[in-house]
Design a protein around this motif. Structure first.
Motif, mmCIF file in Angstrom:
data_model
loop_
_atom_site.group_PDB
_atom_site.id
_atom_site.type_symbol
_atom_site.label_atom_id
_atom_site.label_comp_id
_atom_site.label_asym_id
_atom_site.label_seq_id
_atom_site.Cartn_x
_atom_site.Cartn_y
_atom_site.Cartn_z
ATOM 1 N N ALA A 56 0.826 -1.208 0.000
ATOM 2 C CA ALA A 56 0.000 0.000 0.000
ATOM 3 C C ALA A 56 0.860 1.257 0.000
ATOM 4 C CB ALA A 56 -0.936 -0.009 1.214
ATOM 5 N N THR A 57 1.932 1.257 0.795
ATOM 6 C CA THR A 57 2.806 2.425 0.878
ATOM 7 C C THR A 57 3.490 2.690 -0.455
ATOM 8 O OG1 THR A 57 3.180 2.063 3.242
ATOM 9 C CG2 THR A 57 4.794 3.408 2.073
ATOM 10 N N THR A 58 3.960 1.633 -1.122
ATOM 11 C CA THR A 58 4.633 1.807 -2.416
ATOM 12 C C THR A 58 3.675 2.350 -3.466
ATOM 13 O OG1 THR A 58 6.188 0.016 -1.919
ATOM 14 C CG2 THR A 58 5.936 0.635 -4.233
ATOM 15 N N LEU A 59 2.458 1.830 -3.505
ATOM 16 C CA LEU A 59 1.488 2.335 -4.475
ATOM 17 C C LEU A 59 1.165 3.802 -4.192
ATOM 18 C CD1 LEU A 59 -0.417 1.552 -6.882
ATOM 19 C CD2 LEU A 59 -2.207 1.433 -5.152
ATOM 20 N N GLU A 60 1.000 4.148 -2.934
ATOM 21 C CA GLU A 60 0.698 5.529 -2.574
ATOM 22 C C GLU A 60 1.824 6.460 -3.013
ATOM 23 O OE1 GLU A 60 -0.931 8.057 1.275
ATOM 24 O OE2 GLU A 60 0.221 6.229 1.627
ATOM 25 N N TRP A 61 3.083 6.044 -2.791
ATOM 26 C CA TRP A 61 4.206 6.869 -3.213
ATOM 27 C C TRP A 61 4.269 6.994 -4.736
ATOM 28 C CZ3 TRP A 61 6.463 10.422 -0.730
ATOM 29 C CH2 TRP A 61 6.764 10.329 0.627
ATOM 30 N N ALA A 62 3.987 5.909 -5.457
ATOM 31 C CA ALA A 62 4.018 5.959 -6.919
ATOM 32 C C ALA A 62 2.990 6.957 -7.448
ATOM 33 C CB ALA A 62 3.768 4.574 -7.505
ATOM 34 N N MET A 63 1.774 6.890 -6.917
ATOM 35 C CA MET A 63 0.736 7.828 -7.353
ATOM 36 C C MET A 63 1.089 9.255 -6.947
ATOM 37 S SD MET A 63 -1.689 6.409 -9.137
ATOM 38 C CE MET A 63 -2.963 7.662 -9.000
ATOM 39 N N ALA A 64 1.668 9.421 -5.763
ATOM 40 C CA ALA A 64 2.051 10.767 -5.318
ATOM 41 C C ALA A 64 3.111 11.361 -6.236
ATOM 42 C CB ALA A 64 2.561 10.716 -3.872
ATOM 43 N N GLU A 65 4.113 10.574 -6.603
ATOM 44 C CA GLU A 65 5.169 11.078 -7.483
ATOM 45 C C GLU A 65 4.625 11.395 -8.873
ATOM 46 O OE1 GLU A 65 7.965 12.152 -6.840
ATOM 47 O OE2 GLU A 65 8.801 11.175 -5.070
ATOM 48 N N LEU A 66 3.703 10.595 -9.368
ATOM 49 C CA LEU A 66 3.133 10.861 -10.696
ATOM 50 C C LEU A 66 2.267 12.120 -10.681
ATOM 51 C CD1 LEU A 66 2.230 7.237 -11.833
ATOM 52 C CD2 LEU A 66 4.051 8.694 -12.743
ATOM 53 N N LEU A 67 1.511 12.312 -9.613
ATOM 54 C CA LEU A 67 0.699 13.526 -9.516
ATOM 55 C C LEU A 67 1.581 14.750 -9.306
ATOM 56 C CD1 LEU A 67 -2.206 12.069 -7.372
ATOM 57 C CD2 LEU A 67 -2.493 13.202 -9.581
ATOM 58 N N LYS A 104 4.172 8.145 3.708
ATOM 59 C CA LYS A 104 3.980 9.541 3.336
ATOM 60 C C LYS A 104 3.475 10.302 4.558
ATOM 61 C CE LYS A 104 2.193 12.260 -0.503
ATOM 62 N NZ LYS A 104 1.558 13.278 0.315
ATOM 63 N N ALA A 105 4.124 11.417 4.877
ATOM 64 C CA ALA A 105 3.759 12.162 6.081
ATOM 65 C C ALA A 105 2.311 12.640 6.015
ATOM 66 C CB ALA A 105 4.707 13.342 6.272
ATOM 67 N N VAL A 106 1.911 13.147 4.848
ATOM 68 C CA VAL A 106 0.522 13.567 4.631
ATOM 69 C C VAL A 106 -0.105 12.559 3.665
ATOM 70 C CG1 VAL A 106 -1.000 15.371 3.762
ATOM 71 C CG2 VAL A 106 1.111 15.990 4.968
ATOM 72 N N PRO A 107 -1.071 11.756 4.130
ATOM 73 C CA PRO A 107 -1.659 10.728 3.257
ATOM 74 C C PRO A 107 -2.179 11.325 1.953
ATOM 75 C CG PRO A 107 -2.361 10.396 5.523
ATOM 76 C CD PRO A 107 -1.642 11.709 5.490
ATOM 77 N N LEU A 108 -1.996 10.582 0.870
ATOM 78 C CA LEU A 108 -2.395 11.052 -0.453
ATOM 79 C C LEU A 108 -3.886 10.841 -0.672
ATOM 80 C CD1 LEU A 108 -1.662 12.080 -3.320
ATOM 81 C CD2 LEU A 108 -1.328 9.673 -3.960
ATOM 82 N N VAL A 109 -4.564 11.916 -1.067
ATOM 83 C CA VAL A 109 -5.951 11.822 -1.541
ATOM 84 C C VAL A 109 -5.997 12.423 -2.937
ATOM 85 C CG1 VAL A 109 -7.030 11.825 0.732
ATOM 86 C CG2 VAL A 109 -6.557 13.992 -0.397
ATOM 87 N N ALA A 110 -6.756 11.774 -3.816
ATOM 88 C CA ALA A 110 -6.866 12.238 -5.195
ATOM 89 C C ALA A 110 -8.245 11.899 -5.726
ATOM 90 C CB ALA A 110 -5.790 11.579 -6.069
ATOM 91 N N VAL A 111 -8.708 12.706 -6.664
ATOM 92 C CA VAL A 111 -10.059 12.548 -7.215
ATOM 93 C C VAL A 111 -9.972 11.783 -8.539
ATOM 94 C CG1 VAL A 111 -12.120 13.732 -8.030
ATOM 95 C CG2 VAL A 111 -10.776 14.709 -6.145
ATOM 96 N N PRO A 112 -10.640 10.622 -8.631
ATOM 97 C CA PRO A 112 -10.652 9.880 -9.890
ATOM 98 C C PRO A 112 -11.709 10.431 -10.837
ATOM 99 C CG PRO A 112 -11.834 8.637 -8.222
ATOM 100 C CD PRO A 112 -11.351 9.907 -7.558
ATOM 101 N N VAL A 113 -11.361 10.563 -12.106
ATOM 102 C CA VAL A 113 -12.303 11.057 -13.128
ATOM 103 C C VAL A 113 -12.385 10.002 -14.214
ATOM 104 C CG1 VAL A 113 -12.848 12.905 -14.753
ATOM 105 C CG2 VAL A 113 -11.641 13.431 -12.606
ATOM 106 N N LYS A 114 -13.588 9.546 -14.506
ATOM 107 C CA LYS A 114 -13.760 8.480 -15.492
ATOM 108 C C LYS A 114 -13.534 8.984 -16.909
ATOM 109 C CE LYS A 114 -17.836 7.087 -14.061
ATOM 110 N NZ LYS A 114 -19.085 6.324 -13.892
ATOM 111 N N TYR A 115 -13.123 8.046 -17.767
ATOM 112 C CA TYR A 115 -13.023 8.336 -19.190
ATOM 113 C C TYR A 115 -14.408 8.383 -19.799
ATOM 114 C CZ TYR A 115 -7.996 7.398 -19.375
ATOM 115 O OH TYR A 115 -6.647 7.449 -19.209
#
Length: 488
Positions: free
Chosen positions: A291-302, A471-482
């Motif tokens: 879970a931590t690795t996925l969160e970091w990957a998404m954080a770096e991409l965003l 991640k010190a501040v947990p990542l939250v992001a809004v998903p938008v459908k295609y």
């Protein structure tokens, strides 16, 4: 654990590596701060890639370069295969039955062999592809609901649930939690609380006479949390034991493997405590690190939109249509996505200092003598950011791994996010499969936006030190459908 003041000074046959001069009694404890991985990296710039620190009563050797890591984890792998046992992991003698914390010996080798032959083999993992795809599909369905409601997703929680239920199906052939239940948050907090207890610097680990007093209350808290997890696992084990006694069909999952061995050994080795310990290891390490690795990957991409765009473009070119579900068989055609995962693990290794090794014999390394019982820390975080190896090492640049043969399987010592040698993480094959398929599926099925108009450059990407680097501040992001190839 063995401690001796005599081990703090050079012996007659040689000398310890250099290091900072410590204060009376406490040694260099005060230098570690809130982020020991960074503090030790800074000290290594002065004292070298192998250095000695006195931490209370505990002599510690820290290695911070690929060459020194190779000396410890390959050339002298057997000598340094021991574990320094933290007070927090001694709850109900967990360390005596643990894969992660057990000392190398016949019992540990049996556990490791079971993992390698019954749980994490290529054949077994290939056979469980349909299970992983089902769990990822459930994840996408849940994210889809958030997209419809225009609600932000707590990325770490979502990845945690998927990883936890996948592990639970491999072990018990059933889910541990309902993804939409309030119990998800409770179980997540329970597991992360145990991990925090293990990762919190504990004064009793450096001054062993304080262990009975537990001055910080770390072990007392961990006793409560570990036993709560034991209760949940015991309920599932008792259910399976009852089913076996009633002659119901054998599932052939991991709990059946452990119960079979328990029957063969008449409980002498695989007692209930011996069954619980490896299960706790798997639930803690498997769910948290993935879970931590996925969160970091998404954080770096965003945080780096051009890298996000490159990853999505690769998916668009290689996966047939936005409605097509990504399969594991597709991953081989996604070198950039694989590079994203590798770069994430380089910058944010799941366990920044690995788990503490111990010298089981006196051994010479690079001309220095490491006495028996010395703690040895491998600073994987520092090795992954070594300016002698990596160009612009603090930047997120997946391209550095495109076309590169460098891998995380313990052969390339400039890159060891999962360790190396006989103590390499046994769950590595499953963890990397899960991170790749979840990340690819989330990127392919949705556009992602930061909440409340937050700009990528405004993101907080600081980390929080522990057993795992969260991640010190947990990542939250809004998903938008295609919708018709564009964001809806």
């Amino acid at each position: 654990m063995y401690f001796c003041w005599e081990k703090l000074v050079p012996n007659k046959s040689g000398r310890l590596p250099p290091g900072p001069t410590g204060l009376p009694i406490v040694g260099s404890l005060h230098k570690l701060g809130a982020k020991p991985n960074e503090a030790l990296t800074a000290l290594a710039r002065t004292h070298g890639p192998i250095m000695t620190l006195r931490l209370g009563f505990l002599t510690t050797v820290v290695v911070s370069s690929s060459d020194m890591a190779r000396e410890v984890l390959q050339k002298n792998d057997q000598a340094f295969a021991g574990r320094v046992i933290l007070d927090a992991v001694t709850v109900d003698s967990h360390h005596n039955f643990s894969i992660a914390w057990g000392q190398v010996g016949p019992y540990w080798r049996t556990l490791r062999r079971l993992c390698n032959t019954q749980l994490f083999t290529t054949q077994r993992l290939d056979a469980l592809q349909a299970l992983r795809h089902r769990k990822v599909h459930e994840l996408l369905e849940l994210v889809d609901q958030y997209s419809d409601a225009r609600k932000a997703v707590h990325m770490g929680r979502m990845a945690f649930v998927t990883s936890l239920n996948l592990l639970s199906n491999m072990i018990f052939s059933s889910d541990m939690v309902d993804p939409q239940s309030e119990s998800v948050g409770e179980l997540k907090e329970l597991i992360w609380s145990i991990m925090e207890g293990v990762g919190t610097p504990n004064i009793a680990d450096y001054f062993p006479f304080l262990r009975p007093l537990d001055p910080q209350g770390i072990k007392r808290k961990n006793i409560v949390q570990v036993r709560r997890l034991h209760q949940l696992l015991n309920e599932k084990i008792d259910e399976r034991v009852g089913a076996r006694e009633r002659g119901q069909p054998i599932y052939g999952d991991f709990i059946d493997v452990l119960l079979d061995y328990s029957d063969q050994e008449s409980g002498s080795k695989f007692s209930r405590a011996g069954i619980l310990a490896p299960l706790v290891d798997m639930y803690l390490a498997g769910s948290d690190t993935t879970a931590t690795t996925l969160e970091w990957a998404m954080a770096e991409l965003l945080h780096n939109p051009e890298k996000m765009a490159a990853a999505k473009q690769e998916l668009k070119e290689n996966i047939a249509g936005s409605m097509h579900t990504v399969q594991e068989s597709d991953l081989g055609r996604l070198p950039y996505l694989q590079a994203v995962v590798k770069e994430t693990l380089r910058l944010h290794p799941p366990v920044p200092l690995l788990l503490p090794h111990r010298a089981d014999v006196t051994v010479k390394v690079s001309g220095y003598v490491i006495p028996e019982h010395t703690q040895v820390l491998v600073n994987a975080w520092a090795i992954g950011r070594d300016v002698q190896v990596w160009e612009n090492p603090t930047a997120f640049i997946p391209e550095r791994f495109v076309g590169s043969n460098i891998d995380f399987k313990g052969r390339d010592f400039q890159y060891i996010p999962f360790g190396a040698g006989r103590r390499i993480c046994p769950g590595l094959p499953l963890g990397v499969r899960m991170v790749h398929i979840m990340l690819a599926s989330l990127l392919h099925s949705f556009y992602w936006e930061l909440p409340d108009g937050l700009k990528p450059e405004e993101m907080d990407i600081k980390d929080k030190f522990g057993v795992t680097l969260q991640k010190a501040v947990p990542l939250v992001a809004v998903p938008v459908k295609y919708l018709g190839g564009v964001a809806a």
